[in-house]
Design a protein around this motif. Structure first.
Motif, PDB file in Angstrom:
ATOM      1  N   MET A  53       0.781  -1.102   0.089  1.00 21.88           N
ATOM      2  CA  MET A  53      -0.024   0.014  -0.010  1.00 21.88           C
ATOM      3  C   MET A  53       0.772   1.315   0.010  1.00 21.88           C
ATOM      4  O   MET A  53       0.459   2.167  -0.435  1.00 21.88           O
ATOM      5  CB  MET A  53      -0.872  -0.154   1.245  1.00 21.88           C
ATOM      6  N   SER A  54       1.979   1.329   0.654  1.00 22.68           N
ATOM      7  CA  SER A  54       2.852   2.590   0.794  1.00 22.68           C
ATOM      8  C   SER A  54       4.290   2.099   0.418  1.00 22.68           C
ATOM      9  O   SER A  54       4.698   1.035   0.565  1.00 22.68           O
ATOM     10  CB  SER A  54       2.566   3.100   2.178  1.00 22.68           C
ATOM     11  N   GLU A  55       5.114   3.267  -0.030  1.00 22.53           N
ATOM     12  CA  GLU A  55       6.483   3.272  -0.069  1.00 22.53           C
ATOM     13  C   GLU A  55       7.240   2.757   1.267  1.00 22.53           C
ATOM     14  O   GLU A  55       8.131   2.110   1.184  1.00 22.53           O
ATOM     15  CB  GLU A  55       7.005   4.605  -0.730  1.00 22.53           C
ATOM     16  N   ARG A  56       6.788   3.310   2.284  1.00 21.86           N
ATOM     17  CA  ARG A  56       7.413   3.037   3.516  1.00 21.86           C
ATOM     18  C   ARG A  56       7.539   1.666   3.768  1.00 21.86           C
ATOM     19  O   ARG A  56       8.362   0.963   4.268  1.00 21.86           O
ATOM     20  CB  ARG A  56       6.549   3.795   4.657  1.00 21.86           C
ATOM     21  N   HIS A  57       6.307   0.895   3.598  1.00 26.40           N
ATOM     22  CA  HIS A  57       6.149  -0.565   3.784  1.00 26.40           C
ATOM     23  C   HIS A  57       7.442  -1.405   2.887  1.00 26.40           C
ATOM     24  O   HIS A  57       8.135  -2.343   3.368  1.00 26.40           O
ATOM     25  CB  HIS A  57       5.006  -1.034   3.618  1.00 26.40           C
ATOM     26  N   ALA A  58       7.300  -0.886   1.670  1.00 29.52           N
ATOM     27  CA  ALA A  58       8.137  -1.440   0.579  1.00 29.52           C
ATOM     28  C   ALA A  58       9.551  -1.194   0.836  1.00 29.52           C
ATOM     29  O   ALA A  58      10.590  -2.067   1.175  1.00 29.52           O
ATOM     30  CB  ALA A  58       8.057  -1.042  -0.879  1.00 29.52           C
ATOM     31  N   ARG A  59       9.903   0.054   1.417  1.00 28.05           N
ATOM     32  CA  ARG A  59      11.294   0.182   1.904  1.00 28.05           C
ATOM     33  C   ARG A  59      11.680  -0.740   3.058  1.00 28.05           C
ATOM     34  O   ARG A  59      12.930  -1.268   3.187  1.00 28.05           O
ATOM     35  CB  ARG A  59      11.337   1.676   2.329  1.00 28.05           C
ATOM     36  N   ALA A  60      10.860  -0.544   4.064  1.00 26.53           N
ATOM     37  CA  ALA A  60      11.091  -1.790   5.430  1.00 26.53           C
ATOM     38  C   ALA A  60      11.354  -3.190   4.794  1.00 26.53           C
ATOM     39  O   ALA A  60      12.290  -3.914   5.331  1.00 26.53           O
ATOM     40  CB  ALA A  60      10.003  -1.641   6.169  1.00 26.53           C
ATOM     41  N   ALA A  61      10.598  -3.636   3.735  1.00 21.52           N
ATOM     42  CA  ALA A  61      10.799  -4.950   3.574  1.00 21.52           C
ATOM     43  C   ALA A  61      11.918  -5.152   2.870  1.00 21.52           C
ATOM     44  O   ALA A  61      12.604  -6.334   2.972  1.00 21.52           O
ATOM     45  CB  ALA A  61       9.428  -5.354   2.349  1.00 21.52           C
ATOM     46  N   VAL A  62      12.561  -4.275   1.843  1.00 23.25           N
ATOM     47  CA  VAL A  62      13.842  -4.513   1.215  1.00 23.25           C
ATOM     48  C   VAL A  62      15.038  -4.429   2.191  1.00 23.25           C
ATOM     49  O   VAL A  62      15.969  -5.333   2.369  1.00 23.25           O
ATOM     50  CB  VAL A  62      13.965  -3.403   0.351  1.00 23.25           C
ATOM     51  N   ALA A  63      14.552  -3.277   3.414  1.00 23.16           N
ATOM     52  CA  ALA A  63      15.844  -3.380   4.377  1.00 23.16           C
ATOM     53  C   ALA A  63      15.917  -4.774   5.352  1.00 23.16           C
ATOM     54  O   ALA A  63      17.005  -5.230   5.698  1.00 23.16           O
ATOM     55  CB  ALA A  63      15.529  -2.116   5.206  1.00 23.16           C
ATOM     56  N   GLY A  64      14.629  -5.233   5.321  1.00 22.24           N
ATOM     57  CA  GLY A  64      14.485  -6.565   6.307  1.00 22.24           C
ATOM     58  C   GLY A  64      14.633  -7.727   5.690  1.00 22.24           C
ATOM     59  O   GLY A  64      15.128  -8.762   6.265  1.00 22.24           O
ATOM     60  N   GLU A  65      14.810  -8.105   4.515  1.00 20.16           N
ATOM     61  CA  GLU A  65      14.767  -9.153   3.830  1.00 20.16           C
ATOM     62  C   GLU A  65      15.789  -9.396   2.701  1.00 20.16           C
ATOM     63  O   GLU A  65      15.975 -10.516   2.212  1.00 20.16           O
ATOM     64  CB  GLU A  65      13.562  -9.431   3.046  1.00 20.16           C
ATOM     65  N   ASN A  66      16.553  -8.092   2.639  1.00 12.30           N
ATOM     66  CA  ASN A  66      17.681  -8.459   1.517  1.00 12.30           C
ATOM     67  C   ASN A  66      18.566  -9.281   2.025  1.00 12.30           C
ATOM     68  O   ASN A  66      19.094  -9.471   3.098  1.00 12.30           O
ATOM     69  CB  ASN A  66      18.036  -7.084   1.175  1.00 12.30           C
ATOM     70  N   ALA A  67      18.985 -10.064   1.195  1.00 13.66           N
ATOM     71  CA  ALA A  67      20.066 -11.398   1.592  1.00 13.66           C
ATOM     72  C   ALA A  67      19.505 -12.471   2.431  1.00 13.66           C
ATOM     73  O   ALA A  67      20.333 -13.284   2.686  1.00 13.66           O
ATOM     74  CB  ALA A  67      21.353 -10.676   1.982  1.00 13.66           C
ATOM     75  N   ARG A  68      18.315 -12.477   2.639  1.00 13.25           N
ATOM     76  CA  ARG A  68      17.688 -13.424   3.509  1.00 13.25           C
ATOM     77  C   ARG A  68      17.724 -14.801   2.838  1.00 13.25           C
ATOM     78  O   ARG A  68      17.571 -14.597   1.352  1.00 13.25           O
ATOM     79  CB  ARG A  68      16.323 -13.189   3.734  1.00 13.25           C
ATOM     80  N   ILE A  69      18.321 -16.087   3.310  1.00 14.73           N
ATOM     81  CA  ILE A  69      18.159 -17.107   2.513  1.00 14.73           C
ATOM     82  C   ILE A  69      16.853 -17.796   2.750  1.00 14.73           C
ATOM     83  O   ILE A  69      16.081 -18.044   3.882  1.00 14.73           O
ATOM     84  CB  ILE A  69      19.263 -18.088   3.267  1.00 14.73           C
ATOM     85  N   ILE A  70      16.438 -18.156   1.476  1.00 10.64           N
ATOM     86  CA  ILE A  70      15.070 -19.002   1.499  1.00 10.64           C
ATOM     87  C   ILE A  70      15.202 -20.050   0.372  1.00 10.64           C
ATOM     88  O   ILE A  70      15.832 -19.583  -0.820  1.00 10.64           O
ATOM     89  CB  ILE A  70      13.716 -17.835   0.831  1.00 10.64           C
ATOM     90  N   ALA A  71      14.842 -21.127   0.877  1.00  9.55           N
ATOM     91  CA  ALA A  71      15.089 -22.336  -0.232  1.00  9.55           C
ATOM     92  C   ALA A  71      16.695 -22.462  -0.574  1.00  9.55           C
ATOM     93  O   ALA A  71      16.885 -22.766  -1.609  1.00  9.55           O
ATOM     94  CB  ALA A  71      13.926 -22.628  -1.160  1.00  9.55           C
ATOM     95  N   GLY A  72      17.695 -22.177   0.441  1.00  8.41           N
ATOM     96  CA  GLY A  72      18.957 -22.287   0.015  1.00  8.41           C
ATOM     97  C   GLY A  72      19.577 -21.325  -0.824  1.00  8.41           C
ATOM     98  O   GLY A  72      20.651 -21.327  -1.363  1.00  8.41           O
ATOM     99  N   GLN A  73      18.703 -20.290  -1.363  1.00  7.07           N
ATOM    100  CA  GLN A  73      19.404 -18.839  -2.159  1.00  7.07           C
ATOM    101  C   GLN A  73      19.039 -17.812  -1.321  1.00  7.07           C
ATOM    102  O   GLN A  73      17.934 -17.508  -0.899  1.00  7.07           O
ATOM    103  CB  GLN A  73      18.541 -19.051  -3.433  1.00  7.07           C
ATOM    104  N   PRO A  74      20.094 -16.777  -1.194  1.00  2.30           N
ATOM    105  CA  PRO A  74      19.953 -15.597  -0.879  1.00  2.30           C
ATOM    106  C   PRO A  74      19.106 -14.718  -1.734  1.00  2.30           C
ATOM    107  O   PRO A  74      19.463 -14.797  -2.905  1.00  2.30           O
ATOM    108  CB  PRO A  74      21.265 -14.960  -0.724  1.00  2.30           C
ATOM    109  N   LEU A  75      18.268 -14.102  -1.259  1.00  2.00           N
ATOM    110  CA  LEU A  75      17.514 -13.222  -2.001  1.00  2.00           C
ATOM    111  C   LEU A  75      17.981 -11.779  -2.404  1.00  2.00           C
ATOM    112  O   LEU A  75      19.119 -11.245  -1.624  1.00  2.00           O
ATOM    113  CB  LEU A  75      16.152 -12.458  -1.136  1.00  2.00           C
TER     114      LEU A  75
END
Length: 91
Positions: A69-91
């Protein structure tokens, strides 16, 4: 691809993440290096929902988009999930 919303839990998200208006572009998150053979739309929504209201989620081969819904939420998601490993691969 259809624009028909799908039910996942209590939220309703569409498959549409390609709106061209400038505001929606800034509230869209690209998720790359995604193992889409294992990771499904419902998994992506479950991971990214904690950052804000998701209005759209589209999954493609090897990547996905989440529309907030908002850019603020999108930025928080990028900051929080960048490089997270999911199914053996870093996002």
């Amino acid at each position: 691809k259809t624009g028909i919303p799908t039910m996942t839990g209590k939220t309703q998200t569409s498959n549409v993440t390609n709106k061209n208006d400038p505001k929606s572009i800034n509230s869209r998150v690209f998720i790359g290096n995604l193992n889409t053979a294992i990771v499904k739309k419902s998994d992506i929504e479950a991971i990214f929902a904690k950052y804000g209201k998701i209005v759209g989620c589209s999954v493609h081969k090897g990547y996905a988009f989440v529309q907030y819904m908002s850019e603020r939420h999108a930025r928080a998601a990028v900051a929080g999930e960048n490089a997270r490993i999911i199914a053996g691969q870093p996002l």
